[in-house]
Motif scaffolding. Structure first.
Motif, PDB file in Angstrom:
ATOM      1  N   ILE A   7     -19.208 -18.210 -21.454  1.00  0.00           N
ATOM      2  CA  ILE A   7     -19.654 -18.526 -22.812  1.00  0.00           C
ATOM      3  C   ILE A   7     -18.673 -17.963 -23.837  1.00  0.00           C
ATOM      4  N   LEU A   8     -18.269 -16.697 -23.629  1.00  0.00           N
ATOM      5  CA  LEU A   8     -17.341 -16.064 -24.561  1.00  0.00           C
ATOM      6  C   LEU A   8     -15.965 -16.723 -24.524  1.00  0.00           C
ATOM      7  N   LYS A   9     -15.605 -17.240 -23.366  1.00  0.00           N
ATOM      8  CA  LYS A   9     -14.299 -17.908 -23.239  1.00  0.00           C
ATOM      9  C   LYS A   9     -14.184 -19.089 -24.188  1.00  0.00           C
ATOM     10  N   ASP A  10     -15.286 -19.801 -24.365  1.00  0.00           N
ATOM     11  CA  ASP A  10     -15.277 -20.989 -25.223  1.00  0.00           C
ATOM     12  C   ASP A  10     -15.465 -20.661 -26.700  1.00  0.00           C
ATOM     13  N   SER A  11     -16.091 -19.513 -26.974  1.00  0.00           N
ATOM     14  CA  SER A  11     -16.439 -19.209 -28.372  1.00  0.00           C
ATOM     15  C   SER A  11     -15.557 -18.135 -29.003  1.00  0.00           C
ATOM     16  N   SER A  12     -14.589 -17.601 -28.244  1.00  0.00           N
ATOM     17  CA  SER A  12     -13.780 -16.494 -28.751  1.00  0.00           C
ATOM     18  C   SER A  12     -12.446 -16.967 -29.324  1.00  0.00           C
ATOM     19  N   VAL A  13     -11.866 -16.103 -30.147  1.00  0.00           N
ATOM     20  CA  VAL A  13     -10.494 -16.294 -30.614  1.00  0.00           C
ATOM     21  C   VAL A  13      -9.586 -15.575 -29.620  1.00  0.00           C
ATOM     22  N   HIS A  14      -8.639 -16.294 -29.027  1.00  0.00           N
ATOM     23  CA  HIS A  14      -7.832 -15.743 -27.949  1.00  0.00           C
ATOM     24  C   HIS A  14      -6.499 -15.201 -28.470  1.00  0.00           C
ATOM     25  N   LYS A  15      -6.286 -13.919 -28.156  1.00  0.00           N
ATOM     26  CA  LYS A  15      -5.010 -13.269 -28.427  1.00  0.00           C
ATOM     27  C   LYS A  15      -4.551 -12.596 -27.144  1.00  0.00           C
ATOM     28  N   CYS A  16      -3.505 -11.778 -27.228  1.00  0.00           N
ATOM     29  CA  CYS A  16      -3.073 -10.996 -26.069  1.00  0.00           C
ATOM     30  C   CYS A  16      -2.588  -9.628 -26.539  1.00  0.00           C
ATOM     31  N   PRO A  72       4.578  -3.835 -21.189  1.00  0.00           N
ATOM     32  CA  PRO A  72       5.279  -4.616 -20.163  1.00  0.00           C
ATOM     33  C   PRO A  72       4.522  -5.918 -19.882  1.00  0.00           C
ATOM     34  N   PRO A  73       5.211  -6.964 -19.448  1.00  0.00           N
ATOM     35  CA  PRO A  73       4.567  -8.259 -19.189  1.00  0.00           C
ATOM     36  C   PRO A  73       3.364  -8.166 -18.243  1.00  0.00           C
ATOM     37  N   LYS A  74       3.424  -7.280 -17.234  1.00  0.00           N
ATOM     38  CA  LYS A  74       2.325  -7.217 -16.265  1.00  0.00           C
ATOM     39  C   LYS A  74       1.041  -6.648 -16.879  1.00  0.00           C
ATOM     40  N   PHE A  75       1.163  -5.987 -18.022  1.00  0.00           N
ATOM     41  CA  PHE A  75      -0.012  -5.452 -18.705  1.00  0.00           C
ATOM     42  C   PHE A  75      -0.368  -6.245 -19.960  1.00  0.00           C
ATOM     43  N   ASN A  76       0.225  -7.406 -20.091  1.00  0.00           N
ATOM     44  CA  ASN A  76      -0.031  -8.222 -21.278  1.00  0.00           C
ATOM     45  C   ASN A  76      -1.301  -9.058 -21.072  1.00  0.00           C
ATOM     46  N   TYR A  77      -2.446  -8.358 -21.052  1.00  0.00           N
ATOM     47  CA  TYR A  77      -3.720  -9.019 -20.796  1.00  0.00           C
ATOM     48  C   TYR A  77      -4.230  -9.738 -22.039  1.00  0.00           C
ATOM     49  N   SER A  78      -5.227 -10.577 -21.811  1.00  0.00           N
ATOM     50  CA  SER A  78      -5.824 -11.324 -22.916  1.00  0.00           C
ATOM     51  C   SER A  78      -6.698 -10.410 -23.770  1.00  0.00           C
ATOM     52  N   PHE A  91     -14.576  -7.418 -13.421  1.00  0.00           N
ATOM     53  CA  PHE A  91     -13.188  -7.337 -12.976  1.00  0.00           C
ATOM     54  C   PHE A  91     -12.274  -8.233 -13.802  1.00  0.00           C
ATOM     55  N   LYS A  92     -12.820  -8.904 -14.819  1.00  0.00           N
ATOM     56  CA  LYS A  92     -12.003  -9.763 -15.666  1.00  0.00           C
ATOM     57  C   LYS A  92     -11.103  -8.883 -16.529  1.00  0.00           C
ATOM     58  N   LYS A  93      -9.823  -9.023 -16.376  1.00  0.00           N
ATOM     59  CA  LYS A  93      -8.901  -8.186 -17.147  1.00  0.00           C
ATOM     60  C   LYS A  93      -8.676  -8.796 -18.526  1.00  0.00           C
ATOM     61  N   VAL A  94      -9.799  -8.883 -19.245  1.00  0.00           N
ATOM     62  CA  VAL A  94      -9.804  -9.410 -20.606  1.00  0.00           C
ATOM     63  C   VAL A  94     -10.464  -8.382 -21.499  1.00  0.00           C
ATOM     64  N   ILE A  95      -9.800  -8.023 -22.569  1.00  0.00           N
ATOM     65  CA  ILE A  95     -10.336  -7.049 -23.516  1.00  0.00           C
ATOM     66  C   ILE A  95     -11.107  -7.799 -24.591  1.00  0.00           C
ATOM     67  N   PHE A  96     -12.392  -7.476 -24.731  1.00  0.00           N
ATOM     68  CA  PHE A  96     -13.235  -8.123 -25.729  1.00  0.00           C
ATOM     69  C   PHE A  96     -13.404  -7.213 -26.933  1.00  0.00           C
ATOM     70  N   LEU A  97     -13.252  -7.780 -28.112  1.00  0.00           N
ATOM     71  CA  LEU A  97     -13.465  -7.059 -29.356  1.00  0.00           C
ATOM     72  C   LEU A  97     -14.434  -7.849 -30.226  1.00  0.00           C
ATOM     73  N   GLU A 109      -8.884   0.454 -24.071  1.00  0.00           N
ATOM     74  CA  GLU A 109      -9.359  -0.466 -23.030  1.00  0.00           C
ATOM     75  C   GLU A 109      -8.267  -0.778 -22.009  1.00  0.00           C
ATOM     76  N   LEU A 110      -7.037  -0.848 -22.471  1.00  0.00           N
ATOM     77  CA  LEU A 110      -5.911  -1.103 -21.558  1.00  0.00           C
ATOM     78  C   LEU A 110      -5.775   0.027 -20.550  1.00  0.00           C
ATOM     79  N   GLN A 111      -6.003   1.245 -20.999  1.00  0.00           N
ATOM     80  CA  GLN A 111      -5.910   2.388 -20.081  1.00  0.00           C
ATOM     81  C   GLN A 111      -7.019   2.339 -19.032  1.00  0.00           C
ATOM     82  N   HIS A 112      -8.205   1.872 -19.440  1.00  0.00           N
ATOM     83  CA  HIS A 112      -9.287   1.686 -18.465  1.00  0.00           C
ATOM     84  C   HIS A 112      -8.857   0.717 -17.366  1.00  0.00           C
ATOM     85  N   ILE A 113      -8.211  -0.370 -17.765  1.00  0.00           N
ATOM     86  CA  ILE A 113      -7.757  -1.359 -16.784  1.00  0.00           C
ATOM     87  C   ILE A 113      -6.698  -0.755 -15.872  1.00  0.00           C
ATOM     88  N   LYS A 114      -5.739  -0.034 -16.460  1.00  0.00           N
ATOM     89  CA  LYS A 114      -4.678   0.585 -15.669  1.00  0.00           C
ATOM     90  C   LYS A 114      -5.238   1.602 -14.671  1.00  0.00           C
TER      91      LYS A 114
END
Length: 223
Positions: free
Chosen positions: A118-127, A135-141, A156-162, A179-184
């Motif tokens: 649901i959020l995928k369709d209704s959110s504004v997507h950045k990275c 680094p590119p490997k940590f350039n999550y959505s 487990f979705k490596k997407v940061i929601f704000l 949030e990025l540190q949580h993922i790392k």
């Protein structure tokens, strides 16, 4: 490697002691400064491994408690019928409880996946790279959504929601770094393993104390 009533009993006793130590350390800020959060996470991992592997090993030093174990053994071996003992009954209840907890866990995963879609369709997507250097490997959505109240990473979705609220660039950068540190750190994996432990030991109160404190420890490590 031996799995028995004795090994379960020893695991519960040792885990309770370690969980109480973990709670004591978390509550004492001076101890945390001295021990560092890495040591706390290591202690948490020891607790997790001990609960997931409740066995007696060849190198295990067993301390005999005949005045406890004899009474427990007699109680568990008490026959409720010709071929059904108290131990059989408790194992049946334990197994049913695990099944119920597992069903609820699967339902929660499905809810998370539904929320994600649901959020995928209704959110504004950045990275991440739109706000900080990474680094590119940590350039999550990074997704901005109106339907959430606080920043988070779902499952487990490596997407940061704000939340879609007024935030300046500095605040957004701090949130993303957090949030990025949580993922790392693979914190979501640790949380899911703790959830697995709660499913298995649904009847064991110290597991719920540990679950609350490990989440606090993971936040403190990132901060």
């Amino acid at each position: 490697m031996l799995f028995s009533v004795s090994s379960i009993f020893i695991t519960l006793v040792m885990s309770t002691i370690l969980i109480l130590l973990f709670e004591l350390f978390i509550a004492q800020k001076n101890l945390i400064r001295f021990l560092r959060m890495d040591v706390m996470i290591l202690l948490a991992i020891v607790i997790i491994v001990r609960l997931l592997l409740p066995f007696e090993y060849a190198f295990t030093i067993t301390v005999p408690f005949p005045w406890v174990m004899n009474y427990i053994r007699d109680f568990l071996n008490f026959k409720l019928s010709a071929s059904f003992s108290v131990l059989n009954l408790l194992c049946l209840i334990w197994g049913i409880g695990i099944l119920v907890q597992l069903i609820q866990y699967i339902q929660n995963i499905r809810k998370c996946n539904l929320i994600f879609s649901i959020l995928k369709d209704s959110s504004v997507h950045k990275c991440v790279s739109d706000y900080i250097e990474t680094p590119p490997k940590f350039n999550y959505s990074v997704w901005f959504a109106e339907d959430i109240e606080s920043f988070m990473v779902i499952g487990f979705k490596k997407v940061i929601f704000l939340p879609k609220i007024e935030l300046n660039d500095s605040e957004i950068q701090d949130i993303i770094k957090h949030e990025l540190q949580h993922i790392k750190n693979h914190d979501n994996l640790i949380k899911q393993i703790v959830n697995l432990i709660k499913i298995i030991y649904w009847w064991f109160p110290p597991v719920y104390w540990f679950s609350k404190k490990i989440q606090l420890a993971l936040e403190m490590r990132v901060d």
